[in-house]
Design a protein around this motif. Structure first.
Motif, PDB file in Angstrom:
ATOM      1  N   VAL A  71      18.837   7.924 -42.333  1.00 44.61           N
ATOM      2  CA  VAL A  71      18.016   8.374 -43.467  1.00 44.61           C
ATOM      3  C   VAL A  71      17.055   7.258 -43.884  1.00 44.61           C
ATOM      4  N   LYS A  72      17.588   6.040 -43.995  1.00 44.60           N
ATOM      5  CA  LYS A  72      16.729   4.899 -44.357  1.00 44.60           C
ATOM      6  C   LYS A  72      15.675   4.650 -43.279  1.00 44.60           C
ATOM      7  N   LEU A  73      16.097   4.670 -42.015  1.00 42.98           N
ATOM      8  CA  LEU A  73      15.161   4.441 -40.913  1.00 42.98           C
ATOM      9  C   LEU A  73      14.061   5.511 -40.895  1.00 42.98           C
ATOM     10  N   PHE A  74      14.448   6.755 -41.146  1.00 44.62           N
ATOM     11  CA  PHE A  74      13.462   7.847 -41.183  1.00 44.62           C
ATOM     12  C   PHE A  74      12.458   7.630 -42.308  1.00 44.62           C
ATOM     13  N   LYS A  81       7.306  13.986 -37.970  1.00 42.09           N
ATOM     14  CA  LYS A  81       8.643  13.856 -38.552  1.00 42.09           C
ATOM     15  C   LYS A  81       9.705  14.339 -37.577  1.00 42.09           C
ATOM     16  N   LYS A  82       9.403  15.407 -36.854  1.00 40.31           N
ATOM     17  CA  LYS A  82      10.343  15.903 -35.830  1.00 40.31           C
ATOM     18  C   LYS A  82      10.569  14.849 -34.763  1.00 40.31           C
ATOM     19  N   GLN A  83       9.503  14.145 -34.386  1.00 40.30           N
ATOM     20  CA  GLN A  83       9.632  13.113 -33.353  1.00 40.30           C
ATOM     21  C   GLN A  83      10.403  11.892 -33.853  1.00 40.30           C
ATOM     22  N   ILE A  84      10.190  11.521 -35.107  1.00 33.35           N
ATOM     23  CA  ILE A  84      10.967  10.417 -35.680  1.00 33.35           C
ATOM     24  C   ILE A  84      12.451  10.780 -35.659  1.00 33.35           C
ATOM     25  N   GLN A  85      12.778  12.001 -36.085  1.00 33.77           N
ATOM     26  CA  GLN A  85      14.178  12.449 -36.084  1.00 33.77           C
ATOM     27  C   GLN A  85      14.738  12.504 -34.664  1.00 33.77           C
ATOM     28  N   PHE A  86      13.900  12.955 -33.721  1.00 39.01           N
ATOM     29  CA  PHE A  86      14.307  13.022 -32.311  1.00 39.01           C
ATOM     30  C   PHE A  86      14.674  11.633 -31.788  1.00 39.01           C
ATOM     31  N   LEU A  87      13.856  10.642 -32.088  1.00 38.47           N
ATOM     32  CA  LEU A  87      14.132   9.281 -31.618  1.00 38.47           C
ATOM     33  C   LEU A  87      15.377   8.709 -32.288  1.00 38.47           C
ATOM     34  N   LEU A  88      15.547   8.963 -33.575  1.00 37.98           N
ATOM     35  CA  LEU A  88      16.727   8.457 -34.277  1.00 37.98           C
ATOM     36  C   LEU A  88      18.016   9.054 -33.699  1.00 37.98           C
ATOM     37  N   GLU A  97      13.575  -0.286 -27.753  1.00 38.56           N
ATOM     38  CA  GLU A  97      12.259   0.373 -27.643  1.00 38.56           C
ATOM     39  C   GLU A  97      12.039   1.348 -28.796  1.00 38.56           C
ATOM     40  N   ILE A  98      13.066   2.137 -29.104  1.00 39.53           N
ATOM     41  CA  ILE A  98      12.945   3.107 -30.213  1.00 39.53           C
ATOM     42  C   ILE A  98      12.680   2.380 -31.528  1.00 39.53           C
ATOM     43  N   LEU A  99      13.476   1.357 -31.808  1.00 42.47           N
ATOM     44  CA  LEU A  99      13.360   0.667 -33.096  1.00 42.47           C
ATOM     45  C   LEU A  99      12.083  -0.152 -33.203  1.00 42.47           C
ATOM     46  N   SER A 100      11.594  -0.669 -32.081  1.00 41.63           N
ATOM     47  CA  SER A 100      10.316  -1.381 -32.110  1.00 41.63           C
ATOM     48  C   SER A 100       9.184  -0.424 -32.484  1.00 41.63           C
ATOM     49  N   ILE A 132       3.113  -0.753 -30.424  1.00 39.10           N
ATOM     50  CA  ILE A 132       3.576   0.628 -30.225  1.00 39.10           C
ATOM     51  C   ILE A 132       3.194   1.101 -28.825  1.00 39.10           C
ATOM     52  N   GLU A 133       1.952   0.846 -28.425  1.00 39.89           N
ATOM     53  CA  GLU A 133       1.477   1.264 -27.098  1.00 39.89           C
ATOM     54  C   GLU A 133       2.287   0.614 -25.985  1.00 39.89           C
ATOM     55  N   LEU A 134       2.665  -0.636 -26.181  1.00 41.67           N
ATOM     56  CA  LEU A 134       3.452  -1.366 -25.186  1.00 41.67           C
ATOM     57  C   LEU A 134       4.777  -0.671 -24.922  1.00 41.67           C
ATOM     58  N   ARG A 135       5.458  -0.236 -25.966  1.00 40.84           N
ATOM     59  CA  ARG A 135       6.805   0.352 -25.828  1.00 40.84           C
ATOM     60  C   ARG A 135       6.768   1.856 -25.554  1.00 40.84           C
ATOM     61  N   ILE A 136       5.739   2.532 -26.029  1.00 44.94           N
ATOM     62  CA  ILE A 136       5.724   3.996 -25.960  1.00 44.94           C
ATOM     63  C   ILE A 136       5.444   4.511 -24.547  1.00 44.94           C
ATOM     64  N   SER A 137       4.889   3.634 -23.719  1.00 42.23           N
ATOM     65  CA  SER A 137       4.571   4.049 -22.343  1.00 42.23           C
ATOM     66  C   SER A 137       5.751   3.844 -21.389  1.00 42.23           C
ATOM     67  N   ASN A 138       6.866   3.315 -21.910  1.00 42.91           N
ATOM     68  CA  ASN A 138       7.982   2.941 -21.035  1.00 42.91           C
ATOM     69  C   ASN A 138       8.909   4.075 -20.646  1.00 42.91           C
ATOM     70  N   ASN A 139       8.927   5.161 -21.404  1.00 35.49           N
ATOM     71  CA  ASN A 139       9.986   6.143 -21.228  1.00 35.49           C
ATOM     72  C   ASN A 139       9.500   7.545 -21.566  1.00 35.49           C
ATOM     73  N   LYS A 140       9.997   8.537 -20.809  1.00 34.59           N
ATOM     74  CA  LYS A 140       9.577   9.933 -21.022  1.00 34.59           C
ATOM     75  C   LYS A 140       9.961  10.456 -22.407  1.00 34.59           C
ATOM     76  N   LYS A 141      10.998   9.877 -22.995  1.00 34.85           N
ATOM     77  CA  LYS A 141      11.419  10.401 -24.308  1.00 34.85           C
ATOM     78  C   LYS A 141      10.370  10.139 -25.389  1.00 34.85           C
ATOM     79  N   PHE A 142       9.413   9.267 -25.084  1.00 34.92           N
ATOM     80  CA  PHE A 142       8.336   8.996 -26.042  1.00 34.92           C
ATOM     81  C   PHE A 142       7.093   9.841 -25.776  1.00 34.92           C
ATOM     82  N   SER A 143       7.123  10.710 -24.776  1.00 42.02           N
ATOM     83  CA  SER A 143       5.894  11.382 -24.318  1.00 42.02           C
ATOM     84  C   SER A 143       5.272  12.278 -25.392  1.00 42.02           C
ATOM     85  N   VAL A 144       6.095  13.007 -26.137  1.00 43.22           N
ATOM     86  CA  VAL A 144       5.544  13.898 -27.174  1.00 43.22           C
ATOM     87  C   VAL A 144       4.944  13.069 -28.315  1.00 43.22           C
ATOM     88  N   LEU A 145       5.656  12.034 -28.733  1.00 44.66           N
ATOM     89  CA  LEU A 145       5.128  11.154 -29.780  1.00 44.66           C
ATOM     90  C   LEU A 145       3.826  10.506 -29.322  1.00 44.66           C
TER      91      LEU A 145
END
Length: 321
Positions: free
Chosen positions: A132-135, A163-170, A255-258, A292-305
């Motif tokens: 909840v705090k992280l979100f 917001k859906k993507q933030i929750q998805f990553l958490l 990666e998620i937390l960064s 953000i760009e550095l970490r977001i390109s590393n993994n498919k789970k970030f593709s929608v975000l």
């Protein structure tokens, strides 16, 4: 209210509601911390956390005196040699200073206690850094930054989608182990004092994911380092903690937390400019985007975000200060 005299010199503050004064006397120097707002957090909780760190052999400012009624405390002065200032003077120290910072982090993360008494004798229990705090922190990106740049007719849908993507990553954070999290473990809050590495500004500490402070240090918006160096420091942390971490879990959580932390930072820096008229932090936003760009390109789970951000924030916007 404190009055500055020839023995009390105002020094540079930070993004909080505090002001700082260096007090000089014949036998010692100290820092007077004055809290204009949020007295409990900035004085009582800060003291409780510092006491806990000191008890666990972590160098943190000791309390010299307090006057809670007049909204200030007097604490140990660690001088001006933050890791940030030392790096600005001499980049040749970079690897040594970062490794010493990781050494300190590894000690901090071994702390088992989650309670400490403040100078009023009351016990403070460190809260959990839950989703909840992280979100709510990552959502500052929507509440302050996005509304500046996303067109009004698209803003509502953008907020829902992000917001859906933030929750998805958490939901994809994997580590179950909880450790002491400083929460602002970066080069400006790490001090070299008497040939040791110490830490300041610990009042926001929580109990949470061990990847958080590591991401704060390695993907620090205040000091630029290249990918090769970041990987080297990350591997050093792994080497120090190989018996205590799962490599795949740590990397995924890192990666998620960064990403979420730098979204939060962009939101906070925008809020500081818009609400508090502290515009000096806006210059750091373009590098927060780069992180953000550095970490977001590393993994498919970030593709929608990634698609959401690319659709709504052009390179020109991301480079805007």
């Amino acid at each position: 209210m404190l009055q500055t005299t020839n023995k009390l010199k105002k020094i540079k503050g930070d993004a909080s509601f505090r002001s700082f004064y260096r007090k000089s006397s014949s036998n010692k120097k100290s820092i007077v911390v004055f809290a204009s707002k949020e007295k409990e957090k900035n004085l009582l909780i800060y003291d409780a956390i510092n006491s806990l760190l000191i008890k666990n052999n972590v160098l943190a400012p000791a309390l010299y005196s307090e006057n809670y009624k007049k909204s200030y405390i007097e604490i140990e002065d660690f001088g001006d040699d933050s890791v940030f200032s030392l790096l600005k003077k001499n980049k040749n120290q970079q690897e040594t200073l970062y490794k010493k910072s990781v050494d300190l982090l590894s000690v901090i993360q071994k702390i088992k206690q989650n309670r400490s008494k403040n100078f009023k004798g009351k016990t403070y229990k460190i809260p959990i850094y839950n989703n909840v705090k992280l979100f709510n922190e990552a959502n500052l990106f929507c509440e302050w930054y996005a509304k500046k740049f996303v067109k009004k007719n698209r803003l509502t849908k953008f907020k829902i989608d992000i917001k859906k993507q933030i929750q998805f990553l958490l939901m994809h954070l994997q580590s179950k182990e909880k450790v002491f999290v400083h929460r602002d473990f970066h080069v400006s809050n790490l001090m070299k004092f008497k040939n040791k590495m110490g830490v300041i500004d610990s009042q926001d500490a929580l109990i949470g994911n061990k990847a958080y402070d590591l991401a704060s240090l390695i993907d620090d918006v205040r000091f630029k380092t290249d990918r090769i160096f970041k990987d080297k420091i990350y591997r050093y942390y792994l080497k120090l903690n190989k018996k205590r971490v799962n490599k795949a879990t740590l990397l995924s959580d890192f990666e998620i937390l960064s990403i979420l932390r730098n979204m939060k930072i962009i939101g906070i820096f925008t809020r500081l400019a818009m609400r508090d008229k502290k515009k000096q932090y806006l210059k750091l936003i373009p590098y927060a985007w780069k992180l953000i760009e550095l970490r977001i390109s590393n993994n498919k789970k970030f593709s929608v975000l990634k698609s959401l951000l690319d659709l709504n924030f052009s390179k020109k916007v991301r480079n805007q200060k």
